[in-house]
Design a protein around this motif. Structure first.
Motif, PDB file in Angstrom:
ATOM      1  N   PHE A   1       0.776  -1.160   0.105  1.00  0.00           N
ATOM      2  CA  PHE A   1      -0.004   0.015   0.317  1.00  0.00           C
ATOM      3  C   PHE A   1       0.843   1.305  -0.058  1.00  0.00           C
ATOM      4  O   PHE A   1       2.285   1.240   0.183  1.00  0.00           O
ATOM      5  N   CYS A   2       0.166   2.346  -0.251  1.00  0.00           N
ATOM      6  CA  CYS A   2       1.000   3.643  -0.415  1.00  0.00           C
ATOM      7  C   CYS A   2       0.676   4.762   0.284  1.00  0.00           C
ATOM      8  O   CYS A   2      -0.659   4.631   0.847  1.00  0.00           O
ATOM      9  N   VAL A   3       1.353   5.624   1.165  1.00  0.00           N
ATOM     10  CA  VAL A   3       1.069   6.707   2.100  1.00  0.00           C
ATOM     11  C   VAL A   3       1.844   7.906   1.477  1.00  0.00           C
ATOM     12  O   VAL A   3       2.970   7.712   1.312  1.00  0.00           O
ATOM     13  N   ILE A   4       1.100   8.860   1.466  1.00  0.00           N
ATOM     14  CA  ILE A   4       1.550  10.304   1.226  1.00  0.00           C
ATOM     15  C   ILE A   4       1.393  11.065   2.551  1.00  0.00           C
ATOM     16  O   ILE A   4       0.613  11.103   3.188  1.00  0.00           O
ATOM     17  N   GLY A   5       2.859  11.619   2.849  1.00  0.00           N
ATOM     18  CA  GLY A   5       2.755  12.355   4.040  1.00  0.00           C
ATOM     19  C   GLY A   5       4.018  13.083   4.154  1.00  0.00           C
ATOM     20  O   GLY A   5       4.810  13.439   3.326  1.00  0.00           O
TER      21      GLY A   5
ATOM     22  N   GLU B   1       2.628  19.250  11.313  1.00  0.00           N
ATOM     23  CA  GLU B   1       2.497  19.756   9.924  1.00  0.00           C
ATOM     24  C   GLU B   1       1.653  19.028   8.869  1.00  0.00           C
ATOM     25  O   GLU B   1       0.998  19.870   8.285  1.00  0.00           O
ATOM     26  N   ALA B   2       1.633  17.902   8.943  1.00  0.00           N
ATOM     27  CA  ALA B   2       0.652  16.905   8.055  1.00  0.00           C
ATOM     28  C   ALA B   2      -0.793  17.538   8.242  1.00  0.00           C
ATOM     29  O   ALA B   2      -1.588  17.435   7.436  1.00  0.00           O
ATOM     30  N   ASN B   3      -1.247  17.632   9.722  1.00  0.00           N
ATOM     31  CA  ASN B   3      -2.635  17.793   9.989  1.00  0.00           C
ATOM     32  C   ASN B   3      -2.872  19.235   9.432  1.00  0.00           C
ATOM     33  O   ASN B   3      -4.166  19.457   9.221  1.00  0.00           O
ATOM     34  N   SER B   4      -1.800  20.380   9.652  1.00  0.00           N
ATOM     35  CA  SER B   4      -2.211  21.434   9.195  1.00  0.00           C
ATOM     36  C   SER B   4      -2.472  21.781   7.947  1.00  0.00           C
ATOM     37  O   SER B   4      -2.813  22.839   7.212  1.00  0.00           O
ATOM     38  N   HIS B   5      -1.736  21.096   7.085  1.00  0.00           N
ATOM     39  CA  HIS B   5      -1.966  21.012   5.686  1.00  0.00           C
ATOM     40  C   HIS B   5      -2.573  19.685   4.845  1.00  0.00           C
ATOM     41  O   HIS B   5      -2.303  19.417   3.740  1.00  0.00           O
TER      42      HIS B   5
ATOM     43  N   GLU C   1      -3.157   7.061   3.722  1.00  0.00           N
ATOM     44  CA  GLU C   1      -3.032   6.091   2.691  1.00  0.00           C
ATOM     45  C   GLU C   1      -3.718   6.573   1.424  1.00  0.00           C
ATOM     46  O   GLU C   1      -4.937   7.326   1.371  1.00  0.00           O
ATOM     47  N   VAL C   2      -3.215   6.096   0.573  1.00  0.00           N
ATOM     48  CA  VAL C   2      -3.538   6.649  -0.922  1.00  0.00           C
ATOM     49  C   VAL C   2      -3.693   5.467  -1.878  1.00  0.00           C
ATOM     50  O   VAL C   2      -3.022   4.414  -1.738  1.00  0.00           O
ATOM     51  N   GLU C   3      -4.366   5.890  -3.099  1.00  0.00           N
ATOM     52  CA  GLU C   3      -4.341   5.023  -3.994  1.00  0.00           C
ATOM     53  C   GLU C   3      -2.708   4.710  -4.781  1.00  0.00           C
ATOM     54  O   GLU C   3      -2.022   5.888  -4.598  1.00  0.00           O
ATOM     55  N   ASN C   4      -2.554   3.653  -5.367  1.00  0.00           N
ATOM     56  CA  ASN C   4      -0.975   3.547  -5.498  1.00  0.00           C
ATOM     57  C   ASN C   4      -0.770   4.493  -6.783  1.00  0.00           C
ATOM     58  O   ASN C   4       0.603   4.832  -6.679  1.00  0.00           O
ATOM     59  N   ASP C   5      -1.682   5.064  -7.548  1.00  0.00           N
ATOM     60  CA  ASP C   5      -1.005   5.859  -8.545  1.00  0.00           C
ATOM     61  C   ASP C   5      -0.941   7.341  -8.154  1.00  0.00           C
ATOM     62  O   ASP C   5      -0.633   8.249  -8.983  1.00  0.00           O
ATOM     63  N   ALA C   6      -1.318   7.700  -6.916  1.00  0.00           N
ATOM     64  CA  ALA C   6      -1.422   8.921  -6.388  1.00  0.00           C
ATOM     65  C   ALA C   6      -0.101   9.656  -6.601  1.00  0.00           C
ATOM     66  O   ALA C   6       1.212   8.968  -6.198  1.00  0.00           O
TER      67      ALA C   6
ATOM     68  N   TRP D   1       5.382  17.035   0.051  1.00  0.00           N
ATOM     69  CA  TRP D   1       4.872  15.773   0.452  1.00  0.00           C
ATOM     70  C   TRP D   1       5.646  14.513  -0.036  1.00  0.00           C
ATOM     71  O   TRP D   1       6.273  14.840  -1.012  1.00  0.00           O
ATOM     72  N   VAL D   2       5.713  13.433   0.618  1.00  0.00           N
ATOM     73  CA  VAL D   2       6.619  12.410   0.157  1.00  0.00           C
ATOM     74  C   VAL D   2       5.798  11.117   0.051  1.00  0.00           C
ATOM     75  O   VAL D   2       4.855  10.995   0.799  1.00  0.00           O
ATOM     76  N   LYS D   3       5.829  10.158  -0.887  1.00  0.00           N
ATOM     77  CA  LYS D   3       5.196   8.937  -1.087  1.00  0.00           C
ATOM     78  C   LYS D   3       5.983   7.952  -0.807  1.00  0.00           C
ATOM     79  O   LYS D   3       7.207   7.652  -1.389  1.00  0.00           O
ATOM     80  N   TRP D   4       5.539   6.955   0.240  1.00  0.00           N
ATOM     81  CA  TRP D   4       6.333   5.662   0.298  1.00  0.00           C
ATOM     82  C   TRP D   4       5.300   4.501  -0.044  1.00  0.00           C
ATOM     83  O   TRP D   4       4.198   4.463   0.016  1.00  0.00           O
ATOM     84  N   THR D   5       5.874   3.342  -0.862  1.00  0.00           N
ATOM     85  CA  THR D   5       5.165   2.310  -0.945  1.00  0.00           C
ATOM     86  C   THR D   5       5.785   1.169  -0.134  1.00  0.00           C
ATOM     87  O   THR D   5       6.804   0.829  -0.188  1.00  0.00           O
TER      88      THR D   5
END
Length: 147
Positions: free
Chosen positions: A4-8, A26-30, A77-82, A88-92
């Motif tokens: 799964f993927c997460v952007i944060g 920072e994540a919550n405020s944006h 959590e985001v869709e894989n193609d997000a 922001w940074v995406k981890w798979t």
């Protein structure tokens, strides 16, 4: 669990004491910047808010030096193609089999690690924090086997 993927918002233990709390602030405020990318369940609720960890090699190994050194991602959590917005940074996350427990106090992580040891299990990767938006509860996920 499948991959799964997460952007944060990403930070490091090298950023100093309190860096995880700062990442969440920072994540919550944006959050509005990533809210449209959030993966939703069948009822339209956000699928999950994750506190991910990895070692400095970014191979999703446990934090080093008795879980005191590594990277952290506070995100959704985001869709894989997000694609992550700027800043922001995406981890798979790879697919793992997990044991998980509700985080019901400051010692929940250490109790989870002790339980694994009692069962003759060890971490196959970095442990994660999961906040279930529907229930409002926090859980620790302990990977015990990579799939």
């Amino acid at each position: 669990m499948e991959s799964f993927c997460v952007i944060g918002k990403e930070g490091s233990t090298e950023d100093g004491e309190g860096f995880v709390q700062q990442l969440w602030r920072e994540a919550n405020s944006h959050f509005a910047e990533v809210a449209p990318l959030a993966k939703k369940d069948q009822q339209g609720q956000i699928a999950g808010i994750w506190g991910l960890m990895t070692d400095f090699s970014r191979r999703f190994l446990p934090w080093q030096d008795n879980f005191s050194k590594g990277l952290y991602l506070a995100g959704v959590e985001v869709e894989n193609d997000a694609q992550p917005p700027q800043g922001w940074v995406k981890w798979t996350v790879p697919a793992y089999e997990y044991l998980y427990c509700r985080s019901d106090g400051p010692d929940a992580f250490s109790r989870g690690i002790a339980y694994l040891e009692q069962q003759g299990l060890s971490l196959a990767g970095a442990a994660f924090e999961y906040n279930c938006p529907v229930e409002g509860h926090m859980y620790h996920f302990f990977p015990i086997r990579r799939l």
